[in-house]
Write an enzyme that holds these catalytic residues in place. Structure first.
Site, PDB file in Angstrom:
ATOM      1  N   ASP A  18      -0.511  -3.605  -1.184  1.00  0.00           N
ATOM      2  CA  ASP A  18      -1.182  -2.374  -0.752  1.00  0.00           C
ATOM      3  C   ASP A  18      -2.113  -1.905  -1.860  1.00  0.00           C
ATOM      4  O   ASP A  18      -1.857  -2.164  -3.043  1.00  0.00           O
ATOM      5  CB  ASP A  18      -0.166  -1.277  -0.418  1.00  0.00           C
TER       6      ASP A  18
ATOM      7  N   ARG B 116      10.494  -7.082   7.129  1.00  0.00           N
ATOM      8  CA  ARG B 116      10.337  -5.705   6.651  1.00  0.00           C
ATOM      9  C   ARG B 116      11.677  -4.966   6.704  1.00  0.00           C
ATOM     10  O   ARG B 116      12.034  -4.237   5.783  1.00  0.00           O
ATOM     11  CB  ARG B 116       9.295  -5.016   7.531  1.00  0.00           C
TER      12      ARG B 116
ATOM     13  N   ARG C  13      -5.180  -6.227   8.045  1.00  0.00           N
ATOM     14  CA  ARG C  13      -3.801  -5.876   8.453  1.00  0.00           C
ATOM     15  C   ARG C  13      -3.236  -6.849   9.476  1.00  0.00           C
ATOM     16  O   ARG C  13      -2.461  -6.440  10.351  1.00  0.00           O
ATOM     17  CB  ARG C  13      -3.728  -4.463   9.035  1.00  0.00           C
TER      18      ARG C  13
ATOM     19  N   ARG D 228       2.975  -4.567  11.428  1.00  0.00           N
ATOM     20  CA  ARG D 228       3.993  -4.168  12.394  1.00  0.00           C
ATOM     21  C   ARG D 228       3.763  -4.659  13.810  1.00  0.00           C
ATOM     22  O   ARG D 228       4.656  -4.535  14.638  1.00  0.00           O
ATOM     23  CB  ARG D 228       4.159  -2.647  12.365  1.00  0.00           C
TER      24      ARG D 228
ATOM     25  N   TYR E  18      -6.238   9.134  -2.992  1.00  0.00           N
ATOM     26  CA  TYR E  18      -4.787   9.236  -2.818  1.00  0.00           C
ATOM     27  C   TYR E  18      -4.127   9.776  -4.078  1.00  0.00           C
ATOM     28  O   TYR E  18      -3.167  10.555  -4.012  1.00  0.00           O
ATOM     29  CB  TYR E  18      -4.196   7.871  -2.449  1.00  0.00           C
TER      30      TYR E  18
HETATM   31  C1  LIG Z   1      -6.306   3.015   2.744  1.00  0.00           C
HETATM   32  C2  LIG Z   1      -5.490   1.751   2.556  1.00  0.00           C
HETATM   33  C3  LIG Z   1      -4.081   1.694   2.307  1.00  0.00           C
HETATM   34  N1  LIG Z   1      -3.763   0.348   2.192  1.00  0.00           N
HETATM   35  C4  LIG Z   1      -4.880  -0.429   2.376  1.00  0.00           C
HETATM   36  C5  LIG Z   1      -5.973   0.431   2.580  1.00  0.00           C
HETATM   37  C6  LIG Z   1      -7.414  -0.005   2.718  1.00  0.00           C
HETATM   38  C7  LIG Z   1      -7.746  -0.491   4.066  1.00  0.00           C
HETATM   39  C8  LIG Z   1      -7.714   0.548   5.159  1.00  0.00           C
HETATM   40  O1  LIG Z   1      -8.570   1.454   5.154  1.00  0.00           O
HETATM   41  O2  LIG Z   1      -6.816   0.437   6.026  1.00  0.00           O
HETATM   42  C9  LIG Z   1      -4.986  -1.890   2.293  1.00  0.00           C
HETATM   43  C10 LIG Z   1      -3.883  -2.738   2.782  1.00  0.00           C
HETATM   44  N2  LIG Z   1      -2.631  -2.372   3.238  1.00  0.00           N
HETATM   45  C11 LIG Z   1      -1.915  -3.472   3.578  1.00  0.00           C
HETATM   46  C12 LIG Z   1      -2.703  -4.612   3.295  1.00  0.00           C
HETATM   47  C13 LIG Z   1      -2.137  -6.015   3.426  1.00  0.00           C
HETATM   48  C14 LIG Z   1      -2.944  -7.082   3.890  1.00  0.00           C
HETATM   49  C15 LIG Z   1      -3.410  -7.078   5.335  1.00  0.00           C
HETATM   50  O3  LIG Z   1      -2.705  -7.645   6.200  1.00  0.00           O
HETATM   51  O4  LIG Z   1      -4.524  -6.575   5.594  1.00  0.00           O
HETATM   52  C16 LIG Z   1      -3.947  -4.164   2.834  1.00  0.00           C
HETATM   53  C17 LIG Z   1      -5.166  -4.974   2.448  1.00  0.00           C
HETATM   54  C18 LIG Z   1      -0.534  -3.499   4.115  1.00  0.00           C
HETATM   55  C19 LIG Z   1       0.064  -2.269   4.638  1.00  0.00           C
HETATM   56  N3  LIG Z   1       0.009  -1.013   4.105  1.00  0.00           N
HETATM   57  C20 LIG Z   1       0.782  -0.142   4.835  1.00  0.00           C
HETATM   58  C21 LIG Z   1       1.384  -0.879   5.897  1.00  0.00           C
HETATM   59  C22 LIG Z   1       2.383  -0.326   6.907  1.00  0.00           C
HETATM   60  C23 LIG Z   1       3.710  -0.139   6.235  1.00  0.00           C
HETATM   61  C24 LIG Z   1       4.908  -0.653   7.003  1.00  0.00           C
HETATM   62  O5  LIG Z   1       4.951  -1.836   7.407  1.00  0.00           O
HETATM   63  O6  LIG Z   1       5.830   0.126   7.177  1.00  0.00           O
HETATM   64  C25 LIG Z   1       0.941  -2.209   5.771  1.00  0.00           C
HETATM   65  C26 LIG Z   1       1.335  -3.380   6.638  1.00  0.00           C
HETATM   66  C27 LIG Z   1       1.003   1.308   4.543  1.00  0.00           C
HETATM   67  C28 LIG Z   1      -0.166   2.128   4.145  1.00  0.00           C
HETATM   68  N4  LIG Z   1      -1.049   1.848   3.156  1.00  0.00           N
HETATM   69  C29 LIG Z   1      -2.018   2.825   3.084  1.00  0.00           C
HETATM   70  C30 LIG Z   1      -1.716   3.803   4.044  1.00  0.00           C
HETATM   71  C31 LIG Z   1      -2.537   5.053   4.305  1.00  0.00           C
HETATM   72  C32 LIG Z   1      -0.545   3.379   4.692  1.00  0.00           C
HETATM   73  C33 LIG Z   1       0.262   4.153   5.715  1.00  0.00           C
HETATM   74  C34 LIG Z   1      -0.276   4.060   7.083  1.00  0.00           C
HETATM   75  C35 LIG Z   1       0.549   3.077   7.906  1.00  0.00           C
HETATM   76  O7  LIG Z   1       1.778   3.190   7.842  1.00  0.00           O
HETATM   77  O8  LIG Z   1      -0.034   2.262   8.618  1.00  0.00           O
HETATM   78  C36 LIG Z   1      -3.143   2.844   2.119  1.00  0.00           C
END
Ligand SMILES: Cc1c2[nH]c(c1CCC(=O)O)Cc1[nH]c(c(CCC(=O)O)c1C)Cc1[nH]c(c(CCC(=O)O)c1C)Cc1[nH]c(c(C)c1CCC(=O)O)C2
Length: 345
Positions: free
Chosen positions: A74, A37, A24, A28, A153
């Site tokens: 994602d 974004r 990540r 943000r 999910y």
């Molecule tokens: C479980 C999971 C998800 N997504 C992901 C996982 C596995 C890794 C982990 O356990 O964290 C994987 C993921 N999600 C994202 C990436 C991009 C690459 C990176 O920079 O790592 C990767 C590799 C961007 C993201 N995925 C998400 C964001 C935030 C969204 C935003 O910018 O508004 C980002 C940058 C959203 C997301 N995506 C997911 C959730 C539960 C959420 C909401 C929680 C949150 O808002 O932080 C599912």
């Protein structure tokens, strides 16, 4: 032999100082991310806009000099591409109509999923071209969620920590559960092969909820799919390395490492690096595992933890990373300081 440090580590070489990137890292905590974004509107719109998504993929490389860029997308893009509606609710996380029966499963389109995810492949192509031009030492990592975690999910329709319903379905309706995960496995293989074709140089498989399963189910639904996905990628792209992340695997991490066929396994925050080093075969790289909260705290707390990890990993293939993703309140100067510490090692 590649001159990219991350690929050398994935080939089994101990490189000092170790390559570093953060899960990540594009997100943000970066003002330049928040700007793109905001312009994109929704998170999904950003994931499906190749120009904007490749821009945010490269941002942490430009700002920090990370050794890898991870595709901005994602893990839930795969269920979305299979036809399950998906939206991200601000401050709450993902929402999908839960799959609770066979009719829900049969409505999914496995064969068409990769074609629907074409914008993601365009992001991979563009990002690779940008990196080759501006950052030639940087490795582009593609990724997918593992079937168990993505299935959580899909079955529950939202995020959580326990995934009671998914586990209950596994025990009470094993055929339905197996069919959901088997179709996901098929879609995941096609999706990863398309990323490889588009230019990803390594692939990571995220199984964030692996540690929720009892050991017998961990073997069947975490190690099994990981091994088959890894084998399918190897058959098409024999030289493409993979990183597996069975989060919270604990004592089962070495078994995952021995059996899945990955070139690296990622350690979560609670994994003891010295124990992992002693129990995971030496030719398999370890990735991780600084506590994301130590990165937020910074200062001596962060330095001490980072040095403990560096010390435990000395002499073996290691990719420095966090034990989970970067969080929004992470101060940029702390990330900069962390990179200084690692690169002085
Ligand atoms: C479980 C999971 C998800 N997504 C992901 C996982 C596995 C890794 C982990 O356990 O964290 C994987 C993921 N999600 C994202 C990436 C991009 C690459 C990176 O920079 O790592 C990767 C590799 C961007 C993201 N995925 C998400 C964001 C935030 C969204 C935003 O910018 O508004 C980002 C940058 C959203 C997301 N995506 C997911 C959730 C539960 C959420 C909401 C929680 C949150 O808002 O932080 C599912």
């Amino acid at each position: 032999m590649s001159d990219k440090s991350l690929l050398r580590v994935l080939a089994g070489e101990a490189v000092s100082p170790p390559p570093v990137w953060l899960m990540r890292q594009a997100g943000r905590h970066l003002p330049e991310y928040r700007e793109v974004r905001a312009r994109a509107g929704s998170f999904m719109a950003l994931c499906l806009d190749p120009e904007a998504a490749s821009e945010v993929t490269v941002q942490p490389v430009r700002r920090y000099g990370m050794d890898a860029a991870i595709l901005f997308s994602d893990i839930l893009v795969v269920p979305w591409a299979m036809g399950q509606e998906l939206r991200f609710v601000e401050g709450e996380g993902p929402r999908l109509p839960p799959i609770t029966d066979r009719a829900g499963l049969d409505a999914l389109d496995v064969a068409g999923a990769t074609a629907k995810a074409a914008p993601v492949m365009e992001t991979v192509r563009r990002t690779r071209a940008i990196l080759e031009r501006d950052h030639p030492g940087v490795t582009l990592i593609g990724f997918a969620g593992a079937p168990w975690t993505v299935g959580c999910y899909m079955i529950e329709g939202r995020g959580g920590r326990e995934f009671h319903l998914a586990r209950r379905m596994m025990h009470a309706e094993p055929e339905l559960f197996a069919d959901i995960l088997t179709r996901l496995e098929e879609a995941t293989i096609a999706y990863l092969l398309a990323q490889a074709e588009a230019g990803a140089e390594a692939l990571m498989l995220f199984d964030s909820w692996a540690g929720q399963l009892p050991p017998s189910a961990f073997r069947r639904w975490v190690i099994g799919p990981a091994r088959r996905i890894r084998a399918a990628v190897r058959e098409a792209y024999p030289d493409l390395p993979m990183i597996g992340f069975p989060r919270l695997a604990g004592a089962l991490l070495p078994e995952y490492a021995r059996e899945a066929g990955m070139q690296a396994v990622a350690m979560d925050t609670g994994m003891e690096p010295a124990w992992a080093a002693a129990n995971v075969p030496e030719n398999i790289a370890l990735q991780g595992n600084l506590d994301p909260e130590a990165l937020i705290a910074g200062g001596t707390a962060m330095e001490v933890e980072a040095r403990l990890i560096l010390q435990a990993m000395r002499g073996r293939p290691h990719i420095f990373n966090l034990g989970h993703g970067v969080e929004q309140p992470t101060p940029i100067p702390h990330v900069e300081r962390l990179l200084e510490i690692i690169r002085a090692a």
